[in-house]
Write a protein that holds these residues in place. Sequence first.
Motif, PDB file in Angstrom:
ATOM      1  N   GLU A   1      28.614 -10.902 -18.572  1.00 33.85           N
ATOM      2  CA  GLU A   1      28.488 -11.308 -17.176  1.00 33.85           C
ATOM      3  C   GLU A   1      28.286  -9.860 -16.394  1.00 33.85           C
ATOM      4  OE1 GLU A   1      31.343 -14.253 -14.834  1.00 33.85           O
ATOM      5  OE2 GLU A   1      32.097 -12.395 -15.332  1.00 33.85           O
ATOM      6  N   LEU A   2      27.350 -10.352 -15.331  1.00 33.92           N
ATOM      7  CA  LEU A   2      26.932  -9.378 -14.554  1.00 33.92           C
ATOM      8  C   LEU A   2      27.486  -9.979 -13.134  1.00 33.92           C
ATOM      9  CD1 LEU A   2      23.293  -8.915 -15.511  1.00 33.92           C
ATOM     10  CD2 LEU A   2      25.109  -7.427 -16.296  1.00 33.92           C
ATOM     11  N   SER A   3      27.764  -8.956 -12.195  1.00 31.16           N
ATOM     12  CA  SER A   3      28.043  -9.181 -10.924  1.00 31.16           C
ATOM     13  C   SER A   3      27.139  -8.904  -9.855  1.00 31.16           C
ATOM     14  CB  SER A   3      29.089  -8.227 -10.426  1.00 31.16           C
ATOM     15  OG  SER A   3      28.520  -6.607 -10.458  1.00 31.16           O
ATOM     16  N   ASN A   4      25.878  -8.675 -10.309  1.00 34.62           N
ATOM     17  CA  ASN A   4      24.706  -8.645  -9.293  1.00 34.62           C
ATOM     18  C   ASN A   4      23.601  -9.438  -9.891  1.00 34.62           C
ATOM     19  OD1 ASN A   4      24.121  -7.232 -11.634  1.00 34.62           O
ATOM     20  ND2 ASN A   4      22.782  -5.568 -10.532  1.00 34.62           N
ATOM     21  N   GLY A   5      23.779 -10.709 -10.690  1.00 35.88           N
ATOM     22  CA  GLY A   5      22.869 -11.458 -11.242  1.00 35.88           C
ATOM     23  C   GLY A   5      23.306 -12.376 -12.286  1.00 35.88           C
ATOM     24  N   PRO A   6      22.289 -13.178 -12.932  1.00 36.64           N
ATOM     25  CA  PRO A   6      23.022 -14.100 -13.868  1.00 36.64           C
ATOM     26  C   PRO A   6      23.476 -13.377 -15.255  1.00 36.64           C
ATOM     27  CG  PRO A   6      20.768 -14.720 -13.051  1.00 36.64           C
ATOM     28  CD  PRO A   6      20.965 -13.433 -12.572  1.00 36.64           C
ATOM     29  N   THR A   7      24.007 -14.217 -16.008  1.00 31.73           N
ATOM     30  CA  THR A   7      24.636 -13.304 -17.082  1.00 31.73           C
ATOM     31  C   THR A   7      23.453 -13.161 -18.132  1.00 31.73           C
ATOM     32  OG1 THR A   7      26.946 -14.689 -16.825  1.00 31.73           O
ATOM     33  CG2 THR A   7      26.228 -13.962 -19.402  1.00 31.73           C
ATOM     34  N   GLN A   8      23.682 -11.986 -18.574  1.00 28.27           N
ATOM     35  CA  GLN A   8      22.885 -11.342 -19.666  1.00 28.27           C
ATOM     36  C   GLN A   8      23.150 -12.014 -21.115  1.00 28.27           C
ATOM     37  OE1 GLN A   8      22.776  -7.277 -20.479  1.00 28.27           O
ATOM     38  NE2 GLN A   8      20.704  -7.072 -21.223  1.00 28.27           N
ATOM     39  N   LYS A   9      22.376 -12.615 -21.762  1.00 25.62           N
ATOM     40  CA  LYS A   9      22.294 -13.197 -23.001  1.00 25.62           C
ATOM     41  C   LYS A   9      21.653 -12.413 -24.101  1.00 25.62           C
ATOM     42  CE  LYS A   9      20.847 -17.723 -25.377  1.00 25.62           C
ATOM     43  NZ  LYS A   9      20.345 -18.626 -25.093  1.00 25.62           N
ATOM     44  N   LYS A  10      22.358 -12.112 -25.236  1.00 21.63           N
ATOM     45  CA  LYS A  10      21.857 -11.478 -26.235  1.00 21.63           C
ATOM     46  C   LYS A  10      22.313 -12.137 -27.559  1.00 21.63           C
ATOM     47  CE  LYS A  10      22.094  -6.556 -24.517  1.00 21.63           C
ATOM     48  NZ  LYS A  10      22.846  -5.604 -24.813  1.00 21.63           N
ATOM     49  N   THR A  11      21.190 -11.920 -28.208  1.00 19.55           N
ATOM     50  CA  THR A  11      21.392 -12.779 -29.849  1.00 19.55           C
ATOM     51  C   THR A  11      22.256 -11.677 -30.788  1.00 19.55           C
ATOM     52  OG1 THR A  11      19.324 -14.049 -29.469  1.00 19.55           O
ATOM     53  CG2 THR A  11      20.435 -13.895 -31.733  1.00 19.55           C
ATOM     54  N   LEU A  12      23.291 -12.256 -31.461  1.00 16.94           N
ATOM     55  CA  LEU A  12      24.003 -11.596 -32.492  1.00 16.94           C
ATOM     56  C   LEU A  12      23.096 -11.379 -33.668  1.00 16.94           C
ATOM     57  CD1 LEU A  12      27.438 -13.443 -32.359  1.00 16.94           C
ATOM     58  CD2 LEU A  12      26.683 -11.458 -31.192  1.00 16.94           C
TER      59      LEU A  12
END
Length: 544
Positions: free
Chosen positions: A211-222
């Motif tokens: 989760e980011l405070s200055n934009g949309p949540t960052q998504k990463k693949t496991l």
Amino acid sequence: MTIVPLAAGEFNRPYVGETEKLLIDIMSRANTIPYLICAMTIDEIDGLVPKRDNNVQQPKVEGISVLLSHIEGVKNIPSLIVFGATNQRNMMGDAFLRHLTEERLDFLVKITTNFSGSAMSALKSSILIFLGDNPQSLSDYTLLSLADNTAREFSCWFGSETLPEICRKYPNILDSGQKDLQLQKFSLVQPEMSPSGRILIDLQEKTCFIELSNGPTQKKTLEDGETSLMTLLARLIHGCFSRNIDTIQIIDTNFLTKNNAFNDDQIFELLTTTFLECNEYNRSMIIFDIDSLIMLNLSDSNMSQSLSISNIRLYQFIREKCKQYVVEKKSNGSDLFAPKEKWIVMIVKHPLLRSRIVEDTDFKKSAQQLQQEEEHKEKQRDDETEKTCPKCHQNYISSKTNYGNCRYHDGYVYSLELKKCISNDEAQAILQKTKLLQSSSPDDKQPKLLWACCLGIYGSDPPCRVGICGLPQELQTVQSQTADPTKAVEEHFMKNPKAEAKMTAFIKAYAEQIKLSDTTTTAASSTTTNTSDKRFATKSQRKH
């Protein structure tokens, strides 16, 4: 020890050159007893060896030069070990860190992530005692064993085990061969991105959401092997290392069992104590294994099945804790300010628990999720809008249409007179023109227009297909929809191979029929002419 432990501030002297002289005097004592390992311990060492930039005073730079020359430099003292303690490793000079065998230093930092200050002091004493007896044999395995004993002594549990013991069981967690790659992939420091302090790991979808405070949540693949809490430790530990986290704690059923917390009162007391301990650190990370802590109850009735949370009090307790996160930004005006970071990691697999925890904690959505939501809303608005069906040309509303409402032809219109296929608009114009002419001249013939799909007469025979209003199934998968769906459907039906084959066969048969009809008409006309001539000749003879 060459001297008693000192703080970095105690090396500061009012006169130029005295700090360097004091350092040389202390380190040179190790040369008097070269057959023993000697150690110099400096607390808050970041104040003595800061990064070399424009803000560093000249005496600090000279002190760094003296230390570097005596640690694997031109004046190297082989029997001297320098122990430095700091909570701000990122403030230390890169050159000094390289001389402290960075890989071993990083290794020690990671396996002691959740150690308290007293545990670190005890581990330091254990290492010194071991080096006194075995000056040349401090392997990684030995270091893990010493750290494990210290963690057990000071109850620095990581779930049901200690972090050094877990690292010893799973050596790939701290694999030095993949260190740079892991640091890059698992780092929680991203340029131009400000994390809020919460991470959601979805094991079902194999996705990590930061989760980011200055934009949309960052998504990463496991990674492929990241399927459980233990296999996620490499990601979590390297993430803590990148943020200089002071302590990390796993909350799962093993942690509760290890601390003999079985009923609700014991569990709440243990969790409250653990949270208070983590709050004492400027930077901490708490990891919740949601699926192991929260139990689901399956209700099976005659009509349906439903799932619900059985230990709702524990869920509510954890839910409220998942809202207590913070990542403060460092102030540009003061180096003394230590920003606080309270990280919360939620690991979940069951879809119900995931949706509940995301909704109840107001976890921000990623850019892809926001886009999907917008597309869903757009589709809902489109389903409620009245449109013209490109197949049957009747008005319809997508959300209210059913199978059977759409009756249409899935081929093209063919003109036997023009001997070519024409569009629906052209056929409609020809038919309308004929009707107008017939009103004034009834003898005008009906135009020969046929549907290629069923060979039905255009304008009189019923449609041959039944379905749902809207685009055909073949065109619904096309991403870039045309501005004129009616034209797109008409072009699609123009390419109908079954209709094309049927129309080709009919045209051939029709041409043969016309040819045969013309031949018969010519023969009949010739016979009629011969008969008339004979009758005329007979009448002439009778007259004569």
